[in-house]
Scaffold this motif. Structure first.
Motif, PDB file in Angstrom:
ATOM      1  N   UNK A  31      61.102  84.154  39.324  1.00 27.08           N
ATOM      2  CA  UNK A  31      59.839  83.807  39.376  1.00 27.08           C
ATOM      3  C   UNK A  31      59.352  82.860  40.279  1.00 27.08           C
ATOM      4  N   UNK A  32      59.353  82.436  41.523  1.00 30.94           N
ATOM      5  CA  UNK A  32      58.737  81.216  42.008  1.00 30.94           C
ATOM      6  C   UNK A  32      57.035  81.786  42.410  1.00 30.94           C
ATOM      7  N   UNK A  33      56.543  82.020  41.741  1.00 27.85           N
ATOM      8  CA  UNK A  33      55.130  81.620  41.377  1.00 27.85           C
ATOM      9  C   UNK A  33      54.475  81.511  39.895  1.00 27.85           C
ATOM     10  N   UNK A  34      55.409  82.461  39.337  1.00 25.60           N
ATOM     11  CA  UNK A  34      54.992  82.174  37.669  1.00 25.60           C
ATOM     12  C   UNK A  34      55.967  81.492  36.978  1.00 25.60           C
ATOM     13  N   UNK A  35      54.778  80.001  36.381  1.00 25.57           N
ATOM     14  CA  UNK A  35      56.575  78.712  35.713  1.00 25.57           C
ATOM     15  C   UNK A  35      56.260  78.859  34.166  1.00 25.57           C
ATOM     16  N   UNK A  36      57.494  78.816  33.733  1.00 24.05           N
ATOM     17  CA  UNK A  36      57.651  78.494  32.625  1.00 24.05           C
ATOM     18  C   UNK A  36      56.999  76.903  31.892  1.00 24.05           C
ATOM     19  N   UNK A  37      56.903  76.016  33.618  1.00 22.49           N
ATOM     20  CA  UNK A  37      57.447  74.503  33.081  1.00 22.49           C
ATOM     21  C   UNK A  37      56.078  73.980  34.338  1.00 22.49           C
ATOM     22  N   UNK A  38      55.107  72.792  33.960  1.00 17.66           N
ATOM     23  CA  UNK A  38      53.826  72.695  34.449  1.00 17.66           C
ATOM     24  C   UNK A  38      53.620  71.503  33.478  1.00 17.66           C
ATOM     25  N   UNK A  39      52.531  70.400  34.703  1.00 17.55           N
ATOM     26  CA  UNK A  39      51.941  69.234  34.810  1.00 17.55           C
ATOM     27  C   UNK A  39      50.886  69.628  33.978  1.00 17.55           C
ATOM     28  N   UNK A  40      50.647  68.616  32.724  1.00 14.35           N
ATOM     29  CA  UNK A  40      49.922  68.552  31.657  1.00 14.35           C
ATOM     30  C   UNK A  40      48.837  67.356  33.121  1.00 14.35           C
ATOM     31  N   UNK A  41      49.373  65.773  32.733  1.00 11.79           N
ATOM     32  CA  UNK A  41      48.606  64.911  33.242  1.00 11.79           C
ATOM     33  C   UNK A  41      49.758  64.396  33.792  1.00 11.79           C
ATOM     34  N   UNK A  64      60.978  68.962  46.804  1.00  9.15           N
ATOM     35  CA  UNK A  64      60.299  68.199  45.664  1.00  9.15           C
ATOM     36  C   UNK A  64      58.836  68.597  46.566  1.00  9.15           C
ATOM     37  N   UNK A  65      57.983  69.095  45.487  1.00  5.68           N
ATOM     38  CA  UNK A  65      56.619  69.731  45.110  1.00  5.68           C
ATOM     39  C   UNK A  65      56.216  69.405  43.415  1.00  5.68           C
ATOM     40  N   UNK A  66      54.897  68.140  43.921  1.00  2.90           N
ATOM     41  CA  UNK A  66      54.474  68.270  42.567  1.00  2.90           C
ATOM     42  C   UNK A  66      53.579  68.927  41.952  1.00  2.90           C
ATOM     43  N   UNK A  67      53.365  70.855  42.710  1.00  7.00           N
ATOM     44  CA  UNK A  67      52.224  71.919  42.232  1.00  7.00           C
ATOM     45  C   UNK A  67      53.041  71.576  41.049  1.00  7.00           C
ATOM     46  N   UNK A  68      52.299  71.748  40.295  1.00  6.68           N
ATOM     47  CA  UNK A  68      51.286  72.331  38.515  1.00  6.68           C
ATOM     48  C   UNK A  68      51.603  73.469  38.030  1.00  6.68           C
ATOM     49  N   UNK A  69      50.861  74.664  38.910  1.00  7.09           N
ATOM     50  CA  UNK A  69      51.117  76.134  39.391  1.00  7.09           C
ATOM     51  C   UNK A  69      51.084  76.370  38.016  1.00  7.09           C
ATOM     52  N   UNK A  70      50.466  77.671  37.024  1.00 12.02           N
ATOM     53  CA  UNK A  70      50.477  78.107  36.637  1.00 12.02           C
ATOM     54  C   UNK A  70      51.741  78.636  35.679  1.00 12.02           C
ATOM     55  N   UNK A  71      51.302  79.940  35.050  1.00 18.65           N
ATOM     56  CA  UNK A  71      52.666  80.014  33.590  1.00 18.65           C
ATOM     57  C   UNK A  71      53.751  81.050  33.455  1.00 18.65           C
TER      58      UNK A  71
END
Length: 262
Positions: free
Chosen positions: A45-55, A249-256
């Motif tokens: 998936x390109x929109x539902x992410x397993x990896x995300x930014x917290x802080x 390279x993108x800094x988009x945190x994205x959802x789950x």
């Protein structure tokens, strides 16, 4: 007539239920490289992410049920933002967030009839490799301080064994990505080929100012995969895609993650 189940049996049943749910999903790996911490997940998936930014210096990775660990991710972001605003941004640490997640998951596991089918990682990049922090939090609230690498998900043991064959904490990003792909290709006892379309990749990059989290995708990801395989890059002059910047390279945190288990 009331039906009695001993506390020991109840806990065992809930643990078995959670493990089976997590095992249905694809694996993810987290490992150090010479520039920080690398996250790689088997995720089409390109929109539902397993990896995300917290802080600023902290990232989150998860496997299991999307709706459950997405709630955890959002709660972690809100907790980090409010704590950083009330005190200081430097007071928001990976250990603090890992402890908060452990308390939440431990309470759900003990008090709810159904445990959450999730396993998560909270990682914080330090000023050098020795101060990096990687915490694994399991469905029952247990916290493990991991050193250097970890795998979680459907075939964690097999993926971990394959990852250790090629892991080098001082490797460049392309070699670390190659090691992660080698490990994920051994999931479920199968040997399969992975490419950029199958992968979700992000880093906590030590050298960057302020926000350390970056997604790697598009042409940049393809080049790194080719470099790791020792092949010349066919897209060295190309631009990124999927909303990334020119170098992919993108800094988009994205959802789950994927639904229901990924």
């Amino acid at each position: 007539m009331p039906f009695y189940v001993s506390p020991e049996q109840s806990m065992k049943d809930k643990a078995d239920y959670a493990r089976k749910g997590i095992a249905r999903g694809r694996s993810a790996v987290v490992l150090q490289y010479d520039g920080g911490i690398l996250f790689v997940a088997d995720n089409m998936s390109r929109t539902l992410h397993k990896i995300s930014e917290l802080y600023d210096r902290v990232a989150f990775a998860a496997v299991g049920r999307y709706n459950e660990f997405e709630n955890l991710r959002l709660g972690g972001v809100r907790y980090a933002d409010s704590h950083g605003y009330a005190y200081d941004r430097r007071d928001v640490t990976g250990r603090m967030l890992a402890n908060a997640y452990a308390q939440t998951l431990g309470t759900v596991f003990s008090e709810s009839n159904k445990p959450w089918e999730v396993e998560i990682v909270v990682a914080e990049v330090g000023d050098d490799a020795d101060t990096d922090q990687i915490y694994r939090i399991t469905f029952d609230g247990s916290v493990v301080d991991e050193k250097g690498l970890l795998a979680m998900g459907g075939s964690a043991d097999a993926v971990t064994a394959a990852l250790k064959e090629r892991f080098d904490r001082g490797a460049p990003l392309s070699e670390a990505l190659s090691a992660a792909m080698h490990a994920l290709a051994h999931e479920n006892g199968e040997r399969r080929e992975l490419d950029a379309a199958n992968l979700e990749v992000a880093v906590l990059e030590r050298a960057r100012e302020h926000r350390k989290f970056r997604r790697i995708q598009g042409a940049r990801l393809t080049r790194l995969i080719e470099e790791g395989r020792g092949a010349p890059s066919a897209s060295s002059g190309g631009g990124g895609s999927d909303g990334a910047s020119d170098d992919g390279v993108s800094d988009d945190g994205g959802p789950g993650d994927q639904e229901p288990s990924a």
